[in-house]
Scaffold this motif. Structure first.
Motif, PDB file in Angstrom:
ATOM      1  N   LEU A 209     -40.520  77.865  32.437  1.00 20.67           N
ATOM      2  CA  LEU A 209     -40.107  76.567  31.901  1.00 20.67           C
ATOM      3  C   LEU A 209     -40.203  75.560  33.044  1.00 20.67           C
ATOM      4  CD1 LEU A 209     -38.815  74.869  29.573  1.00 20.67           C
ATOM      5  CD2 LEU A 209     -36.581  75.493  30.552  1.00 20.67           C
ATOM      6  N   TYR A 210     -41.019  74.543  32.861  1.00 25.04           N
ATOM      7  CA  TYR A 210     -41.286  73.558  33.909  1.00 25.04           C
ATOM      8  C   TYR A 210     -40.861  72.169  33.454  1.00 25.04           C
ATOM      9  CZ  TYR A 210     -44.617  77.078  35.744  1.00 25.04           C
ATOM     10  OH  TYR A 210     -45.209  78.215  36.213  1.00 25.04           O
TER      11      TYR A 210
ATOM     12  N   THR B 122     -36.957  77.885  35.345  1.00 20.52           N
ATOM     13  CA  THR B 122     -36.613  79.281  35.120  1.00 20.52           C
ATOM     14  C   THR B 122     -37.808  79.968  34.478  1.00 20.52           C
ATOM     15  OG1 THR B 122     -34.985  80.802  34.136  1.00 20.52           O
ATOM     16  CG2 THR B 122     -35.637  78.878  32.818  1.00 20.52           C
ATOM     17  N   TYR B 123     -37.700  81.262  34.296  1.00 24.94           N
ATOM     18  CA  TYR B 123     -38.782  82.006  33.650  1.00 24.94           C
ATOM     19  C   TYR B 123     -38.186  83.177  32.878  1.00 24.94           C
ATOM     20  CZ  TYR B 123     -38.183  85.429  37.399  1.00 24.94           C
ATOM     21  OH  TYR B 123     -37.662  86.360  38.262  1.00 24.94           O
TER      22      TYR B 123
ATOM     23  N   ILE C  22     -31.345  77.431  30.798  1.00 25.26           N
ATOM     24  CA  ILE C  22     -31.909  76.139  30.398  1.00 25.26           C
ATOM     25  C   ILE C  22     -31.120  75.019  31.076  1.00 25.26           C
ATOM     26  CG2 ILE C  22     -32.365  74.617  28.433  1.00 25.26           C
ATOM     27  CD1 ILE C  22     -32.662  77.147  26.722  1.00 25.26           C
ATOM     28  N   PRO C  23     -31.790  74.014  31.634  1.00 24.93           N
ATOM     29  CA  PRO C  23     -31.083  72.959  32.379  1.00 24.93           C
ATOM     30  C   PRO C  23     -30.110  72.189  31.495  1.00 24.93           C
ATOM     31  CG  PRO C  23     -33.370  72.340  31.999  1.00 24.93           C
ATOM     32  CD  PRO C  23     -33.246  73.780  31.612  1.00 24.93           C
TER      33      PRO C  23
ATOM     34  N   CYS D 272     -40.106  68.879  29.191  1.00 24.77           N
ATOM     35  CA  CYS D 272     -40.532  70.146  29.779  1.00 24.77           C
ATOM     36  C   CYS D 272     -41.821  70.660  29.142  1.00 24.77           C
ATOM     37  CB  CYS D 272     -39.436  71.203  29.618  1.00 24.77           C
ATOM     38  SG  CYS D 272     -37.912  70.846  30.532  1.00 24.77           S
ATOM     39  N   VAL D 273     -42.414  71.638  29.808  1.00 25.18           N
ATOM     40  CA  VAL D 273     -43.534  72.384  29.254  1.00 25.18           C
ATOM     41  C   VAL D 273     -43.313  73.857  29.560  1.00 25.18           C
ATOM     42  CG1 VAL D 273     -45.230  70.515  29.423  1.00 25.18           C
ATOM     43  CG2 VAL D 273     -44.932  72.105  31.336  1.00 25.18           C
ATOM     44  N   LEU D 274     -43.998  74.705  28.813  1.00 22.50           N
ATOM     45  CA  LEU D 274     -43.992  76.142  29.058  1.00 22.50           C
ATOM     46  C   LEU D 274     -45.349  76.558  29.609  1.00 22.50           C
ATOM     47  CD1 LEU D 274     -42.363  77.189  25.670  1.00 22.50           C
ATOM     48  CD2 LEU D 274     -41.253  77.370  27.912  1.00 22.50           C
ATOM     49  N   GLY D 275     -45.352  77.512  30.539  1.00 23.78           N
ATOM     50  CA  GLY D 275     -46.595  78.022  31.089  1.00 23.78           C
ATOM     51  C   GLY D 275     -46.583  79.540  31.128  1.00 23.78           C
TER      52      GLY D 275
END
Length: 469
Positions: free
Chosen positions: A383-384, A396-397, A421-422, A428-431
């Motif tokens: 999570l970016y 986080t991941y 989660i903040p 945010c984006v997911l990678g």
């Protein structure tokens, strides 16, 4: 009626896509970055680069600093990440060997198509035991084409031209990659070789050299440049190209000045160079192109004509930047247009955030494998924050295999704990990070993470943003 040349332009557009590559090499003489590096980056140009590659030599590597750089980003990496992240550039890979540092940045949109990233190094200092001299490299598959970037710092002094050639050959022979069809640097379709190569201007006297520089008659010095001279007799060097040296020699300057060495009176020289080697299509088999990411995904679903790759390179700029005075070297910039036919047009996975996300509830994400890829138990989804600076700059991941909650033929759901989660939320984006390919193979569209109720109640969210939550 079409204007003259329009038909040719349209045909060219259909044959491939153009990408802008921005390379910088700089021996920084142990100095930390200057306050403003914008001149090096050309960020205000009408079409920003698609890729940045930075090769530094003599980055400060004292024992205490080097240990801290192992844990934290070194000052040069930190400076570039901080500067480029707001422009949507992400640090994809880096490698450090003592004072040698190589950094690869890409626009976010290209990230899922930069695969099979590998980096390595070779020492040549003190009979191969010391890393003050040598080479560091990064190889990767860019839209299915194999590229390699080699940053070198070779032996110094006028009389060591032959030694520099031996070191270069040793580096290219010794560096081995885990790719059957491109195990060595020179197996790659396109190689960039750059750094403080330390070749000097021989025979000409000091007065003649400085007079030519003062009068900007640089071409009078080319015939005695050691690298140009070696290219006439060394077959390997003849395979590399270099733009004309229409800029003044970049070494050696008094610190904090634009004056050449006033103490030891060493002759100026073009020690800092950028060269490239492109294997012609006729000499590059389709099989080589398929090696890019060590999976069968490279050409799955691609029409047969897409496998017949186009790869062309032209240099748009080759110059030095004289405004920087922190080192006895000036940085050298090379800007290129890389034209290629994309052998990959679809990310290996498609990602999305399911439902509403906040720190108040556990979250769910979904990914859709679009093509076969070498997944493993070490794959993770990060999570970016939008504007993240590197592949590992995640909030986080979650481990893909450990946290799967539902699987069907098309979609796989993965759980993420609310505790990760903040609480303040944000865009945010997911990678999806594939450990085997050492890269992100899919990125979600940006989505809103709402601030938690506790964060709002405790005033952790600015009042003007509370209505958005």
């Amino acid at each position: 009626m079409s204007t003259p040349g329009m038909e040719t332009m349209e045909q060219n557009d259909n044959e491939g896509d153009n990408f802008r590559l921005h390379l910088v090499t700089w021996n920084v003489a142990t100095a930390d970055p200057p306050v403003d590096i914008s001149s090096l980056l050309h960020l205000e140009s009408p079409k920003g680069p698609d890729v940045y590659v930075f090769g530094f030599q003599e980055v400060y590597s004292g024992p205490l600093r080097f240990m801290s750089d192992v844990v934290f980003d070194d000052p040069w990496s930190h400076c570039l990440m901080t500067t480029l992240a707001p422009w949507n550039y992400v640090k994809v890979s880096s490698i450090r060997m003592q004072g040698l540092l190589l950094l690869f940045f890409s626009k976010l949109e290209h990230l899922p198509f930069i695969r099979d990233i590998q980096a390595t190094y070779t020492r040549t200092g003190i009979f191969g035991y010391w890393g003050n001299k040598g080479g560091v490299s990064i190889r990767l598959s860019f839209y299915g084409h194999m590229l390699c970037f080699l940053n070198c710092h070779l032996s110094a002094h006028m009389n060591n031209a032959t030694e520099r050639m031996i070191e270069f050959e040793y580096i290219t022979d010794m560096q081995i990659f885990n790719c059957e069809k491109a195990q060595r640097i020179l197996d790659h379709r396109l190689v960039f070789w750059f750094g403080d190569l330390n070749f000097r201007i021989q025979d000409h006297g000091m007065h003649f050299v400085r007079t030519c520089i003062s009068d900007q008659n640089y071409s009078l010095l080319w015939s005695k440049d050691q690298l140009i001279m070696l290219k006439k007799k060394e077959k390997l060097l003849q395979e590399f190209e270099e733009g004309p040296l229409h800029f003044q020699p970049t070494y050696k300057f008094d610190l904090n000045t634009d004056l050449y060495d006033s103490s030891k009176k060493r002759k100026p020289a073009w020690t800092d160079r950028i060269l490239w080697r492109l294997i012609p299509k006729a000499l590059s088999s389709d099989k080589q192109e398929e090696c890019g990411d060590r999976s069968d995904a490279n050409n799955v679903g691609q029409p047969e004509e897409a496998k017949k790759s186009i790869l062309e390179l032209s240099q748009d700029l080759y110059t030095s930047d004289m405004q920087y005075r922190i080192s006895d070297h000036k940085p050298v910039i090379g800007i290129f247009t890389l034209k290629l036919k994309k052998m990959q047009t679809t990310p290996l996975v498609h990602l999305l955030a399911e439902g509403e996300w906040s720190a108040d509830i556990d979250a769910m994400l979904v990914y859709f494998p679009k093509q076969p890829f070498p997944s493993s138990s070490w794959d993770w989804i990060g999570l970016y924050k939008v504007g993240f600076s590197s592949v590992f700059d995640y909030i986080t991941y979650t481990w893909v295999k450990d946290d799967e909650v539902a699987v069907d033929e098309e979609a796989i759901k993965v759980y993420m704990s609310k505790d990760e989660i903040p609480v303040r939320g944000g865009e945010c984006v997911l990678g999806y990070y594939c450990n085997t390919l050492q890269c992100i193979i899919g990125i979600s569209e940006p989505f809103k993470v709402h601030a938690s109720k506790v964060a709002i109640e405790e005033g952790l969210v600015p009042e003007k943003l509370r209505s958005l939550h």
